[in-house]
Design an enzyme around this catalytic site. Sequence first.
Site, PDB file in Angstrom:
ATOM      1  CG  MET A 201      -1.935  -1.153   1.211  1.00 32.08           C
ATOM      2  SD  MET A 201      -2.912  -1.260  -0.303  1.00 32.08           S
ATOM      3  CE  MET A 201      -4.035   0.088  -0.079  1.00 32.08           C
TER       4      MET A 201
ATOM      5  CG  ASP B 208       9.498   0.097   5.187  1.00 33.04           C
ATOM      6  OD1 ASP B 208       8.426  -0.121   4.574  1.00 33.04           O
ATOM      7  OD2 ASP B 208       9.957  -0.683   6.048  1.00 33.04           O
TER       8      ASP B 208
ATOM      9  CB  VAL C  76       3.463   0.556   9.458  1.00 30.41           C
ATOM     10  CG1 VAL C  76       4.289   1.801   9.180  1.00 30.41           C
ATOM     11  CG2 VAL C  76       2.556   0.765  10.654  1.00 30.41           C
ATOM     12  CB  VAL C  77       2.590  -4.465   9.796  1.00 32.35           C
ATOM     13  CG1 VAL C  77       3.549  -5.041   8.770  1.00 32.35           C
ATOM     14  CG2 VAL C  77       3.337  -3.884  10.984  1.00 32.35           C
ATOM     15  CD  GLU C  78      -4.952  -3.123   9.772  1.00 37.03           C
ATOM     16  OE1 GLU C  78      -4.215  -2.213   9.380  1.00 37.03           O
ATOM     17  OE2 GLU C  78      -6.170  -2.979   9.969  1.00 37.03           O
TER      18      GLU C  78
ATOM     19  CE  LYS D 129      -2.389  -0.013  10.762  1.00 38.10           C
ATOM     20  NZ  LYS D 129      -1.626   0.287   9.545  1.00 38.10           N
TER      21      LYS D 129
ATOM     22  CB  SER E 104      -8.269  -2.563   6.188  1.00 35.78           C
ATOM     23  OG  SER E 104      -6.950  -2.834   5.927  1.00 35.78           O
TER      24      SER E 104
ATOM     25  CG  HIS F 109      -9.597   1.955   3.957  1.00 38.80           C
ATOM     26  ND1 HIS F 109     -10.760   1.230   3.813  1.00 38.80           N
ATOM     27  CD2 HIS F 109      -8.588   1.057   3.871  1.00 38.80           C
ATOM     28  CE1 HIS F 109     -10.455  -0.040   3.650  1.00 38.80           C
ATOM     29  NE2 HIS F 109      -9.141  -0.173   3.683  1.00 38.80           N
TER      30      HIS F 109
ATOM     31  CG  ASN G 267      -3.816  -4.188  -3.132  1.00 39.79           C
ATOM     32  OD1 ASN G 267      -3.092  -3.624  -3.947  1.00 39.79           O
ATOM     33  ND2 ASN G 267      -3.596  -5.404  -2.705  1.00 39.79           N
TER      34      ASN G 267
ATOM     35  CD  GLU H 158     -14.385   2.944   3.445  1.00 33.91           C
ATOM     36  OE1 GLU H 158     -15.429   2.899   4.102  1.00 33.91           O
ATOM     37  OE2 GLU H 158     -13.552   2.036   3.455  1.00 33.91           O
TER      38      GLU H 158
ATOM     39  CG  ASN I 259     -13.004  -3.809   4.315  1.00 34.43           C
ATOM     40  OD1 ASN I 259     -13.148  -4.284   3.188  1.00 34.43           O
ATOM     41  ND2 ASN I 259     -11.839  -3.348   4.749  1.00 34.43           N
TER      42      ASN I 259
HETATM   43  N1  LIG Z   1      -2.968  -4.851   1.196  1.00 29.94           N
HETATM   44  C1  LIG Z   1      -4.216  -4.429   1.095  1.00 29.94           C
HETATM   45  O1  LIG Z   1      -5.001  -4.944   0.301  1.00 29.94           O
HETATM   46  C2  LIG Z   1      -4.679  -3.285   1.938  1.00 29.94           C
HETATM   47  C3  LIG Z   1      -5.799  -2.546   1.523  1.00 29.94           C
HETATM   48  C4  LIG Z   1      -6.204  -1.446   2.282  1.00 29.94           C
HETATM   49  C5  LIG Z   1      -5.510  -1.132   3.442  1.00 29.94           C
HETATM   50  N2  LIG Z   1      -4.443  -1.885   3.834  1.00 29.94           N
HETATM   51  C6  LIG Z   1      -3.737  -1.490   5.061  1.00 29.94           C
HETATM   52  O2  LIG Z   1      -2.542  -0.820   4.708  1.00 29.94           O
HETATM   53  C7  LIG Z   1      -1.535  -1.055   5.697  1.00 29.94           C
HETATM   54  C8  LIG Z   1      -0.301  -1.611   5.036  1.00 29.94           C
HETATM   55  O3  LIG Z   1      -0.609  -2.821   4.391  1.00 29.94           O
HETATM   56  P1  LIG Z   1       0.319  -3.482   3.294  1.00 29.94           P
HETATM   57  O4  LIG Z   1      -0.466  -4.533   2.646  1.00 29.94           O
HETATM   58  O5  LIG Z   1       0.960  -2.444   2.493  1.00 29.94           O
HETATM   59  O6  LIG Z   1       1.434  -4.179   4.233  1.00 29.94           O
HETATM   60  P2  LIG Z   1       2.904  -4.593   3.873  1.00 29.94           P
HETATM   61  O7  LIG Z   1       3.273  -5.645   4.852  1.00 29.94           O
HETATM   62  O8  LIG Z   1       3.064  -4.853   2.429  1.00 29.94           O
HETATM   63  O9  LIG Z   1       3.755  -3.286   4.186  1.00 29.94           O
HETATM   64  C9  LIG Z   1       3.973  -2.792   5.472  1.00 29.94           C
HETATM   65  C10 LIG Z   1       5.312  -2.058   5.464  1.00 29.94           C
HETATM   66  O10 LIG Z   1       5.444  -1.329   6.670  1.00 29.94           O
HETATM   67  C11 LIG Z   1       6.788  -1.363   7.033  1.00 29.94           C
HETATM   68  N3  LIG Z   1       6.905  -1.015   8.447  1.00 29.94           N
HETATM   69  C12 LIG Z   1       6.677  -1.761   9.535  1.00 29.94           C
HETATM   70  N4  LIG Z   1       6.914  -1.026  10.640  1.00 29.94           N
HETATM   71  C13 LIG Z   1       7.273   0.199  10.245  1.00 29.94           C
HETATM   72  C14 LIG Z   1       7.653   1.396  10.922  1.00 29.94           C
HETATM   73  N5  LIG Z   1       7.700   1.446  12.240  1.00 29.94           N
HETATM   74  N6  LIG Z   1       7.923   2.486  10.172  1.00 29.94           N
HETATM   75  C15 LIG Z   1       7.899   2.427   8.843  1.00 29.94           C
HETATM   76  N7  LIG Z   1       7.567   1.318   8.164  1.00 29.94           N
HETATM   77  C16 LIG Z   1       7.276   0.226   8.860  1.00 29.94           C
HETATM   78  C17 LIG Z   1       7.222  -2.764   6.704  1.00 29.94           C
HETATM   79  O11 LIG Z   1       8.632  -2.863   6.593  1.00 29.94           O
HETATM   80  C18 LIG Z   1       6.514  -2.971   5.379  1.00 29.94           C
HETATM   81  O12 LIG Z   1       7.334  -2.581   4.306  1.00 29.94           O
HETATM   82  C19 LIG Z   1      -2.176  -1.973   6.709  1.00 29.94           C
HETATM   83  O13 LIG Z   1      -2.703  -1.195   7.748  1.00 29.94           O
HETATM   84  C20 LIG Z   1      -3.298  -2.627   5.930  1.00 29.94           C
HETATM   85  O14 LIG Z   1      -4.358  -3.067   6.749  1.00 29.94           O
HETATM   86  C21 LIG Z   1      -4.022  -2.927   3.093  1.00 29.94           C
END
Ligand SMILES: NC(=O)c1ccc[n+]([C@@H]2O[C@H](COP(=O)([O-])OP(=O)(O)OC[C@H]3O[C@@H](n4cnc5c(N)ncnc54)[C@H](O)[C@@H]3O)[C@@H](O)[C@H]2O)c1
Length: 726
Positions: free
Chosen positions: A325, A344, A401-403, A408, A430, A451, A454, A463, A501
């Site tokens: 994302m 990152d 960042v990670v969910e 967060k 999400s 929000h 993808n 959103e 969602n």
């Molecule tokens: N993938 C989807 O379909 C989707 C859709 C909508 C929303 N989201 C939301 O977007 C967010 C990211 O999802 P994603 O799929 O890109 O995850 P991802 O795992 O691909 O990427 C997360 C990134 O965050 C980095 N990270 C972790 N801790 C960090 C920190 N302290 N500072 C900076 N970077 C850090 C990780 O190294 C990683 O590169 C989540 O909250 C997820 O719920 C995802």
Amino acid sequence: MIYQGNALSVARNDGDIAILTFDLQDESINKLSSAVIKELQDAVKAIQAERNLQGLVITSAKSVFIVGADITEFHAMFARGESFLVDMCQEVHELFNAIEDLPFPTVTALNGLALGGGCEVALTTDFRVMAESAEIGLPETKLGILPGWGGCVRLPRIAGADNAIEWIAAGSQNKADAALKLGVADAVVPAERLEAAALDILARANAGELDYRARREEKKTPLKLNAIEQMMAFETAKGYVAGKAGPHYPAPVEAIKVIQKGAGESRERAQAIEAKAFAKLALTDVCYNLVGLFLNDQLVKKKGSKYEKQAAPVNKTAVLGAGIMGGGIAYQSAYKGTPILMKDIKEEAIQLGLKEARKLLAKQVERGKLTTEKMAEALSNIRPSLSYGDFGEVDLVVEAVVENPKVKDAVLTEVEGMVGENTILTSNTSTISINRLAQNLKRPENFCGMHFFNPVHRMPLVEVIRGEKSSDAAVAATVAYARKMGKTPIVVNDCPGFLVNRVLFPYFGGFSALVDQGADFERVDKVMEKFGWPMGPAYLLDVVGMDTAVHAQAVMAEGFPERMAQDGKTAIDAMYENERLGQKNAKGFYRYEEDKKGKPKKVSDERAHELVKQVANGSQEFSDEGIIARMMVPLCMETVRCLEDGIVGSPAEADMALIYGIGFPPFRGGALRYIDAMGVAEFVSLADSLAKELGPLYAPTDKLRDMANRQERFYASDSQASQGQA
Ligand SMILES: NC(=O)c1ccc[n+]([C@@H]2O[C@H](COP(=O)([O-])OP(=O)(O)OC[C@H]3O[C@@H](n4cnc5c(N)ncnc54)[C@H](O)[C@@H]3O)[C@@H](O)[C@H]2O)c1
């Protein structure tokens, strides 16, 4: 002055030329409402009565020429029925023919956008001059109709049947150069020379240098095509266009048929054919819904622009996380011209994020949409970083960042200390409540949800989630930034799953229940795709990822236990437990192989069927309608609940969010329009009968029952179209 109305005027220039200028009072654009058509009738009569004229120039005093008919009138107008519509078209044909038949040469000076009826006005004159930046097209088929004011008759005679088919079937907006190539424009000039060029054409026509009568004749007589040309132009096009438009969008093919039938006819007879076909299409439910969609989209855009006007400028931003994302967000921001810092904690994540952005930009270059220079510029708009170095300068931060709530929380409180007092913080979470994430912040008023979906570059919806403490300034800046990125923001309130969602998971709940009772998931996919979804639910789950789906489902169950808690193991759980995560590890409900282009291609997998059978409890047979009802009712009911709970502001925004966010079939208009089309009372009784068997996820709310009893609808009913086809 020859004529003065509210929307247009006609005056004599210094010499013998009448200048008809469109300039609709109190509006920023010109459109052809029924009132404007009346004025045009009076104006043409006045021109006919005027003595000693040597020519007519049609032009506009706005930045656009004419954007088309007034679509806000369509529902009510179309509701008046077929013969009314045929008469309406015929009346306009007479008016436009009168312009075409004036006893002196005529020219349209197109200063800006000329769409639909605006383009059709321009086609009535002998010549057209376009400003370099002007664009022209006939987008009617996108609304489920066809050009009904002569476009299907005149364009083929001017540009050739094959070119006309291409423009009309695609509903494209075409640049001045393209119009010049096809002979739709006779000249393209800098805007400031437009009037002079138009007058020059008239002078040359009057001097006999340009044969305007021959031009006219060509438009009034049948197209000259031999049998082979006919075959090539029409039959091949019909097959191709039908394949592209798909079975739910009949207008493009109908338009080709009208062009074909009219080709061998005189102007008047071809126009009669066009009028009939227009009226027929205007009465379909598809047209009704597509027009509704257009109006809803306008409403959503208006709301967005209202927020934008209040927003502080967003000139520099940052994204935390360079994953799927974060990388997508950085690309989109950079591509649309807002410089962005991408932070990152891992160097390799940053490299991956940049690689993805580079790949997407290179594709734009390949498609001719971007020059290599612009690509370099866009790339330099992304500044990767492992530290908070320049965060003090940014106007808005998107956390992606990670969910994980703990991560967060830590990241958001940390970044709050690094940015300015007025910087807006947003989260792309999400599933985590925006109110919860705001708890640890010192300035929760500066925080809201943003929000994305993808893949970010393709999905139009964002959103924007307003938390209890989010300020108007935070929401406005976030909306403004989303619009700057070329997205359609819709503001919603905080709740588990937010709007999209929260509505999607009950749909997946419907899917789980169906396969639990013995439905074959591949069949469910096929039925829902035939219904109009871009992909069926099993396929969609594979794309979303089983881990994400299981996690989000748990959040939804916690938030709404009374109807979303699941007892027992679902097919989705079975996939997850067997490490079938979907496309991300090449197996889920389907197996994925790479096609020739390196894209994942789904194939059936026996193992997935075995796993589903192991958790299924029933072996019922379902009709297609049964499958549709079991999938759609929970989705529609949850949309109703979101509206009732004030999560979303209006039916229009709810329906647009589903279309833009999850690909709800556009020709069905959205969940609430779908209920309207079925009839609220009918929907309630269907939902009641399913709820008896399947539980509260399917149950109507008391308010919806009240609506049914009072015979209310979600959308005003002045506009009810035929009940005909679905
Ligand atoms: N993938 C989807 O379909 C989707 C859709 C909508 C929303 N989201 C939301 O977007 C967010 C990211 O999802 P994603 O799929 O890109 O995850 P991802 O795992 O691909 O990427 C997360 C990134 O965050 C980095 N990270 C972790 N801790 C960090 C920190 N302290 N500072 C900076 N970077 C850090 C990780 O190294 C990683 O590169 C989540 O909250 C997820 O719920 C995802």
